[in-house]
Design a protein around this motif. Sequence first.
Motif, PDB file in Angstrom:
ATOM      1  N   GLY A  41     -28.368   6.941 -31.583  1.00 52.13           N
ATOM      2  CA  GLY A  41     -28.875   5.860 -30.759  1.00 52.13           C
ATOM      3  C   GLY A  41     -29.511   4.739 -31.546  1.00 52.13           C
ATOM      4  O   GLY A  41     -29.731   4.840 -32.753  1.00 52.13           O
ATOM      5  N   THR A  42     -29.776   3.661 -30.819  1.00 52.96           N
ATOM      6  CA  THR A  42     -30.391   2.464 -31.390  1.00 52.96           C
ATOM      7  C   THR A  42     -31.549   2.007 -30.506  1.00 52.96           C
ATOM      8  O   THR A  42     -31.773   2.532 -29.420  1.00 52.96           O
ATOM      9  N   GLU A  43     -32.250   0.994 -30.990  1.00 49.89           N
ATOM     10  CA  GLU A  43     -33.350   0.329 -30.268  1.00 49.89           C
ATOM     11  C   GLU A  43     -34.506   1.280 -29.973  1.00 49.89           C
ATOM     12  O   GLU A  43     -35.024   1.331 -28.862  1.00 49.89           O
ATOM     13  N   ALA A  44     -34.914   2.036 -31.007  1.00 49.69           N
ATOM     14  CA  ALA A  44     -36.031   2.968 -30.825  1.00 49.69           C
ATOM     15  C   ALA A  44     -37.131   2.741 -31.853  1.00 49.69           C
ATOM     16  O   ALA A  44     -37.864   3.660 -32.205  1.00 49.69           O
ATOM     17  N   GLY A  45     -37.242   1.527 -32.335  1.00 42.68           N
ATOM     18  CA  GLY A  45     -38.299   1.226 -33.305  1.00 42.68           C
ATOM     19  C   GLY A  45     -39.663   1.186 -32.636  1.00 42.68           C
ATOM     20  O   GLY A  45     -39.789   1.245 -31.409  1.00 42.68           O
ATOM     21  N   VAL A  46     -40.693   1.097 -33.439  1.00 38.63           N
ATOM     22  CA  VAL A  46     -42.049   1.092 -32.888  1.00 38.63           C
ATOM     23  C   VAL A  46     -42.304  -0.120 -32.001  1.00 38.63           C
ATOM     24  O   VAL A  46     -43.202  -0.086 -31.161  1.00 38.63           O
ATOM     25  N   SER A  47     -41.511  -1.168 -32.147  1.00 38.97           N
ATOM     26  CA  SER A  47     -41.685  -2.344 -31.298  1.00 38.97           C
ATOM     27  C   SER A  47     -40.934  -2.210 -29.967  1.00 38.97           C
ATOM     28  O   SER A  47     -40.945  -3.128 -29.161  1.00 38.97           O
ATOM     29  N   HIS A  48     -40.285  -1.080 -29.740  1.00 34.09           N
ATOM     30  CA  HIS A  48     -39.500  -0.866 -28.522  1.00 34.09           C
ATOM     31  C   HIS A  48     -40.242   0.023 -27.533  1.00 34.09           C
ATOM     32  O   HIS A  48     -39.728   1.051 -27.082  1.00 34.09           O
ATOM     33  N   GLY A  49     -41.439  -0.367 -27.185  1.00 33.29           N
ATOM     34  CA  GLY A  49     -42.207   0.343 -26.161  1.00 33.29           C
ATOM     35  C   GLY A  49     -42.402   1.810 -26.483  1.00 33.29           C
ATOM     36  O   GLY A  49     -42.767   2.182 -27.583  1.00 33.29           O
ATOM     37  N   ASN A  50     -42.116   2.649 -25.492  1.00 37.78           N
ATOM     38  CA  ASN A  50     -42.349   4.080 -25.610  1.00 37.78           C
ATOM     39  C   ASN A  50     -41.145   4.852 -26.140  1.00 37.78           C
ATOM     40  O   ASN A  50     -41.099   6.082 -26.026  1.00 37.78           O
ATOM     41  N   LEU A  66     -34.400  16.261 -34.191  1.00 40.85           N
ATOM     42  CA  LEU A  66     -34.385  14.806 -34.088  1.00 40.85           C
ATOM     43  C   LEU A  66     -34.701  14.172 -35.431  1.00 40.85           C
ATOM     44  O   LEU A  66     -35.669  14.548 -36.090  1.00 40.85           O
ATOM     45  N   SER A  67     -33.887  13.219 -35.841  1.00 40.88           N
ATOM     46  CA  SER A  67     -34.166  12.405 -37.012  1.00 40.88           C
ATOM     47  C   SER A  67     -34.571  11.031 -36.501  1.00 40.88           C
ATOM     48  O   SER A  67     -33.741  10.275 -35.983  1.00 40.88           O
ATOM     49  N   LEU A  68     -35.849  10.719 -36.623  1.00 41.12           N
ATOM     50  CA  LEU A  68     -36.423   9.489 -36.078  1.00 41.12           C
ATOM     51  C   LEU A  68     -37.562   9.060 -36.995  1.00 41.12           C
ATOM     52  O   LEU A  68     -38.421   9.875 -37.327  1.00 41.12           O
ATOM     53  N   PHE A  69     -37.553   7.807 -37.397  1.00 39.45           N
ATOM     54  CA  PHE A  69     -38.563   7.297 -38.320  1.00 39.45           C
ATOM     55  C   PHE A  69     -39.215   6.049 -37.747  1.00 39.45           C
ATOM     56  O   PHE A  69     -38.533   5.190 -37.183  1.00 39.45           O
ATOM     57  N   ARG A  70     -40.517   5.929 -37.925  1.00 35.66           N
ATOM     58  CA  ARG A  70     -41.250   4.762 -37.426  1.00 35.66           C
ATOM     59  C   ARG A  70     -40.688   3.466 -37.994  1.00 35.66           C
ATOM     60  O   ARG A  70     -40.717   2.434 -37.352  1.00 35.66           O
ATOM     61  N   SER A  71     -40.165   3.525 -39.204  1.00 35.41           N
ATOM     62  CA  SER A  71     -39.722   2.326 -39.914  1.00 35.41           C
ATOM     63  C   SER A  71     -38.341   1.818 -39.501  1.00 35.41           C
ATOM     64  O   SER A  71     -37.950   0.730 -39.905  1.00 35.41           O
ATOM     65  N   HIS A  72     -37.594   2.589 -38.707  1.00 35.35           N
ATOM     66  CA  HIS A  72     -36.232   2.209 -38.350  1.00 35.35           C
ATOM     67  C   HIS A  72     -35.983   2.433 -36.858  1.00 35.35           C
ATOM     68  O   HIS A  72     -36.594   3.300 -36.246  1.00 35.35           O
ATOM     69  N   SER A  73     -35.041   1.675 -36.299  1.00 38.06           N
ATOM     70  CA  SER A  73     -34.818   1.775 -34.854  1.00 38.06           C
ATOM     71  C   SER A  73     -33.641   2.661 -34.467  1.00 38.06           C
ATOM     72  O   SER A  73     -33.375   2.849 -33.294  1.00 38.06           O
ATOM     73  N   THR A  74     -32.909   3.215 -35.449  1.00 32.92           N
ATOM     74  CA  THR A  74     -31.805   4.115 -35.126  1.00 32.92           C
ATOM     75  C   THR A  74     -32.281   5.565 -35.249  1.00 32.92           C
ATOM     76  O   THR A  74     -33.292   5.848 -35.889  1.00 32.92           O
ATOM     77  N   TRP A  75     -31.522   6.479 -34.633  1.00 31.88           N
ATOM     78  CA  TRP A  75     -31.926   7.882 -34.616  1.00 31.88           C
ATOM     79  C   TRP A  75     -30.715   8.786 -34.392  1.00 31.88           C
ATOM     80  O   TRP A  75     -29.657   8.326 -33.964  1.00 31.88           O
ATOM     81  N   VAL A  76     -30.884  10.078 -34.700  1.00 28.33           N
ATOM     82  CA  VAL A  76     -29.838  11.082 -34.526  1.00 28.33           C
ATOM     83  C   VAL A  76     -30.486  12.359 -33.998  1.00 28.33           C
ATOM     84  O   VAL A  76     -31.575  12.739 -34.442  1.00 28.33           O
ATOM     85  N   ALA A  77     -29.800  13.026 -33.070  1.00 31.55           N
ATOM     86  CA  ALA A  77     -30.272  14.316 -32.539  1.00 31.55           C
ATOM     87  C   ALA A  77     -29.108  15.300 -32.509  1.00 31.55           C
ATOM     88  O   ALA A  77     -27.967  14.910 -32.258  1.00 31.55           O
ATOM     89  N   VAL A  78     -29.389  16.569 -32.767  1.00 34.64           N
ATOM     90  CA  VAL A  78     -28.382  17.628 -32.681  1.00 34.64           C
ATOM     91  C   VAL A  78     -29.008  18.834 -31.979  1.00 34.64           C
ATOM     92  O   VAL A  78     -30.191  19.128 -32.178  1.00 34.64           O
ATOM     93  N   ARG A  79     -28.207  19.494 -31.146  1.00 35.84           N
ATOM     94  CA  ARG A  79     -28.691  20.674 -30.427  1.00 35.84           C
ATOM     95  C   ARG A  79     -29.087  21.762 -31.425  1.00 35.84           C
ATOM     96  O   ARG A  79     -28.324  22.113 -32.319  1.00 35.84           O
ATOM     97  N   LYS A  80     -30.277  22.296 -31.252  1.00 28.56           N
ATOM     98  CA  LYS A  80     -30.786  23.320 -32.159  1.00 28.56           C
ATOM     99  C   LYS A  80     -29.909  24.561 -32.171  1.00 28.56           C
ATOM    100  O   LYS A  80     -29.733  25.182 -33.220  1.00 28.56           O
ATOM    101  N   ASP A  81     -29.336  24.928 -31.028  1.00 29.06           N
ATOM    102  CA  ASP A  81     -28.548  26.163 -30.969  1.00 29.06           C
ATOM    103  C   ASP A  81     -27.219  26.061 -31.725  1.00 29.06           C
ATOM    104  O   ASP A  81     -26.542  27.068 -31.920  1.00 29.06           O
TER     105      ASP A  81
END
Length: 169
Positions: A41-50, A66-81
Amino acid sequence: PKGNVRALRFAHLSLEFTDTNRRRTADIEKVFAHGYDVITGTEAGVSHGNAQVALRNAAGTHGYHLSLFRSHSTWVAVRKDLTTPDSVKVGVTPVLRASAAFKPRPPGRWGRRGIVWLQFGLAGYGTISVGAVHYVTRKGAGRRKGALDRLYAKAIGVWGRNHAAGSKL
């Protein structure tokens, strides 16, 4: 799995930076509830609300790494199972400075850009790496768009070769 083939269900969630926190949370929850194997996904930086809080909550509720960093607005998630024990690695590979660092200033504004990635082991298949990027828009970059895109494409190629070495995907 059929023979030596395994299908993974991917989804991409391009959040709308102008959405309200309530709308953003509902969109995130809806996509995670579908149970996709991998979500980028995109648009998840600290300036993008919640967005970051909503992503962390949804990942926890629905069982995702979840791979998500305060410094960047992109992210990746994978099912734990899907992941083998102790195989998950996350990171960010920086590519572009924030727009404020460019002289002369570009017409738009953006934060640091890079490849946010998540790597995991899939039993019987090896290591899989997934990266998420967000190119700078033409409106934001102006005349620099082509040069910035080439820089990004080169960095993605290097990242891909490094993360796909040997039997890795």
